[in-house]
Design an enzyme around this catalytic site. Structure first.
Site, mmCIF file in Angstrom:
data_model
loop_
_atom_site.group_PDB
_atom_site.id
_atom_site.type_symbol
_atom_site.label_atom_id
_atom_site.label_comp_id
_atom_site.label_asym_id
_atom_site.label_seq_id
_atom_site.Cartn_x
_atom_site.Cartn_y
_atom_site.Cartn_z
ATOM 1 N N ASP A 35 0.851 -1.192 0.000
ATOM 2 C CA ASP A 35 0.000 0.000 0.000
ATOM 3 C C ASP A 35 0.888 1.245 0.000
ATOM 4 O O ASP A 35 1.902 1.317 0.696
ATOM 5 C CB ASP A 35 -0.926 -0.005 1.225
ATOM 6 C CG ASP A 35 -2.062 0.996 1.086
ATOM 7 O OD1 ASP A 35 -3.210 0.561 0.929
ATOM 8 O OD2 ASP A 35 -1.784 2.224 1.124
ATOM 9 N N ILE A 36 0.507 2.233 -0.769
ATOM 10 C CA ILE A 36 1.313 3.450 -0.906
ATOM 11 C C ILE A 36 1.299 4.288 0.374
ATOM 12 O O ILE A 36 2.216 5.067 0.620
ATOM 13 C CB ILE A 36 0.819 4.275 -2.122
ATOM 14 C CG1 ILE A 36 1.909 5.189 -2.645
ATOM 15 C CG2 ILE A 36 -0.460 5.038 -1.801
ATOM 16 C CD1 ILE A 36 1.603 5.771 -4.017
ATOM 17 N N ASN A 92 -12.797 -3.195 2.216
ATOM 18 C CA ASN A 92 -13.753 -2.088 2.244
ATOM 19 C C ASN A 92 -14.611 -2.154 0.980
ATOM 20 O O ASN A 92 -14.085 -2.365 -0.118
ATOM 21 C CB ASN A 92 -13.004 -0.752 2.305
ATOM 22 C CG ASN A 92 -12.191 -0.601 3.572
ATOM 23 O OD1 ASN A 92 -12.636 -0.987 4.651
ATOM 24 N ND2 ASN A 92 -10.985 -0.061 3.466
ATOM 25 N N GLU A 100 -12.311 3.329 -1.489
ATOM 26 C CA GLU A 100 -11.822 4.437 -2.326
ATOM 27 C C GLU A 100 -11.529 3.984 -3.750
ATOM 28 O O GLU A 100 -11.763 4.744 -4.691
ATOM 29 C CB GLU A 100 -10.546 5.024 -1.709
ATOM 30 C CG GLU A 100 -10.770 5.722 -0.377
ATOM 31 C CD GLU A 100 -9.457 6.156 0.262
ATOM 32 O OE1 GLU A 100 -8.408 6.088 -0.413
ATOM 33 O OE2 GLU A 100 -9.490 6.537 1.443
ATOM 34 N N VAL A 101 -10.974 2.799 -3.892
ATOM 35 C CA VAL A 101 -10.585 2.312 -5.222
ATOM 36 C C VAL A 101 -11.563 1.198 -5.633
ATOM 37 O O VAL A 101 -11.627 0.160 -4.965
ATOM 38 C CB VAL A 101 -9.139 1.783 -5.212
ATOM 39 C CG1 VAL A 101 -8.764 1.272 -6.596
ATOM 40 C CG2 VAL A 101 -8.164 2.869 -4.753
ATOM 41 N N HIS A 105 -10.001 -5.314 -3.609
ATOM 42 C CA HIS A 105 -8.690 -5.517 -2.998
ATOM 43 C C HIS A 105 -8.874 -5.923 -1.550
ATOM 44 O O HIS A 105 -9.784 -5.454 -0.873
ATOM 45 C CB HIS A 105 -7.834 -4.250 -3.086
ATOM 46 C CG HIS A 105 -8.518 -3.004 -2.607
ATOM 47 N ND1 HIS A 105 -9.450 -2.333 -3.364
ATOM 48 C CD2 HIS A 105 -8.411 -2.306 -1.442
ATOM 49 C CE1 HIS A 105 -9.874 -1.270 -2.696
ATOM 50 N NE2 HIS A 105 -9.265 -1.247 -1.516
ATOM 51 N N MET A 106 -7.990 -6.793 -1.101
ATOM 52 C CA MET A 106 -7.948 -7.192 0.299
ATOM 53 C C MET A 106 -6.716 -6.556 0.923
ATOM 54 O O MET A 106 -5.606 -6.726 0.439
ATOM 55 C CB MET A 106 -7.859 -8.726 0.406
ATOM 56 C CG MET A 106 -8.046 -9.248 1.820
ATOM 57 S SD MET A 106 -9.791 -9.252 2.318
ATOM 58 C CE MET A 106 -10.338 -10.766 1.518
ATOM 59 N N HIS A 107 -6.948 -5.764 1.988
ATOM 60 C CA HIS A 107 -5.829 -5.241 2.764
ATOM 61 C C HIS A 107 -5.356 -6.349 3.710
ATOM 62 O O HIS A 107 -6.181 -6.936 4.434
ATOM 63 C CB HIS A 107 -6.265 -4.066 3.641
ATOM 64 C CG HIS A 107 -6.767 -2.856 2.909
ATOM 65 N ND1 HIS A 107 -6.009 -1.716 2.754
ATOM 66 C CD2 HIS A 107 -7.958 -2.598 2.309
ATOM 67 C CE1 HIS A 107 -6.710 -0.794 2.094
ATOM 68 N NE2 HIS A 107 -7.909 -1.306 1.819
HETATM 69 P P1 5GP Z 1 -9.818 1.410 0.087
HETATM 70 O O1 5GP Z 1 -10.262 2.566 0.925
HETATM 71 O O2 5GP Z 1 -10.353 1.494 -1.319
HETATM 72 O O3 5GP Z 1 -10.060 0.094 0.742
HETATM 73 O O4 5GP Z 1 -8.233 1.515 0.035
HETATM 74 C C1 5GP Z 1 -7.507 1.889 -1.081
HETATM 75 C C2 5GP Z 1 -6.034 1.804 -0.696
HETATM 76 O O5 5GP Z 1 -5.270 1.962 -1.871
HETATM 77 C C3 5GP Z 1 -5.575 2.865 0.304
HETATM 78 O O6 5GP Z 1 -5.036 2.219 1.455
HETATM 79 C C4 5GP Z 1 -4.511 3.656 -0.469
HETATM 80 O O7 5GP Z 1 -3.427 4.032 0.330
HETATM 81 C C5 5GP Z 1 -4.108 2.669 -1.560
HETATM 82 N N1 5GP Z 1 -3.670 3.304 -2.785
HETATM 83 C C6 5GP Z 1 -4.302 4.303 -3.471
HETATM 84 N N2 5GP Z 1 -3.629 4.615 -4.585
HETATM 85 C C7 5GP Z 1 -2.551 3.782 -4.621
HETATM 86 C C8 5GP Z 1 -1.474 3.623 -5.544
HETATM 87 O O8 5GP Z 1 -1.369 4.310 -6.563
HETATM 88 N N3 5GP Z 1 -0.556 2.665 -5.247
HETATM 89 C C9 5GP Z 1 -0.641 1.878 -4.141
HETATM 90 N N4 5GP Z 1 0.301 0.959 -3.943
HETATM 91 N N5 5GP Z 1 -1.653 2.003 -3.245
HETATM 92 C C10 5GP Z 1 -2.583 2.954 -3.490
#
Ligand code: 5GP
Length: 120
Positions: A35-36, A92, A100-101, A105-107
């Protein structure tokens, strides 16, 4: 549920090689990368390569091979990371889940005690 996948999302761009990532594992059906903005010492995202926008989309429509590939990636990530003392897996989902994305995806979070499941 009518699942709509937007192929302009950031993880679709990563899968197409348009945006760099820090890959930790890859197989035919899944990619895992850091994660970034890590929220814990271990914070890895595991994504399917297929066009699925959420966990429930993936669970309902991914093929058995795609599902097996995804869970093989989870297995590999856990085996190569400092999560022997425990970890949290989070998917999420849509607005109430603060997704957000819009690519499933699984964190995988770990490397320290993570506290209660939800901040109140
Ligand atoms: P969500 O809220 O959708 O579950 O989490 C999206 C995750 O994607 C966030 O933890 C965010 O830091 C990560 N993220 C967003 N853009 C990028 C990217 O360009 N590269 C990487 N490696 N992670 C990203």
């Amino acid at each position: 549920m009518d699942f709509h996948y937007d192929d302009q999302n950031i993880f679709a761009k990563i899968l197409r090689g348009e945006i760099p990532n820090s890959t930790v594992y890859e197989n035919d059906h899944a990619l895992a990368f850091h994660d970034i903005q890590p929220q814990a010492p271990v914070h890895i995202l595991v994504i399917p390569k297929g066009a699925y926008m959420s966990l429930d989309h993936f669970a309902a429509h991914a093929t058995p091979a795609e599902q097996a590939g995804f869970f093989a990636a989870i297995t590999a990530v856990c085996a190569m990371s400092d999560v022997g003392s425990g970890f949290r897996a989070i998917a999420n989902t849509r607005a109430h889940g603060a997704q957000e994305v819009p690519h499933f995806h699984m964190h995988i979070l770990g490397g320290r005690p993570l506290g209660p499941m939800l901040a109140m």
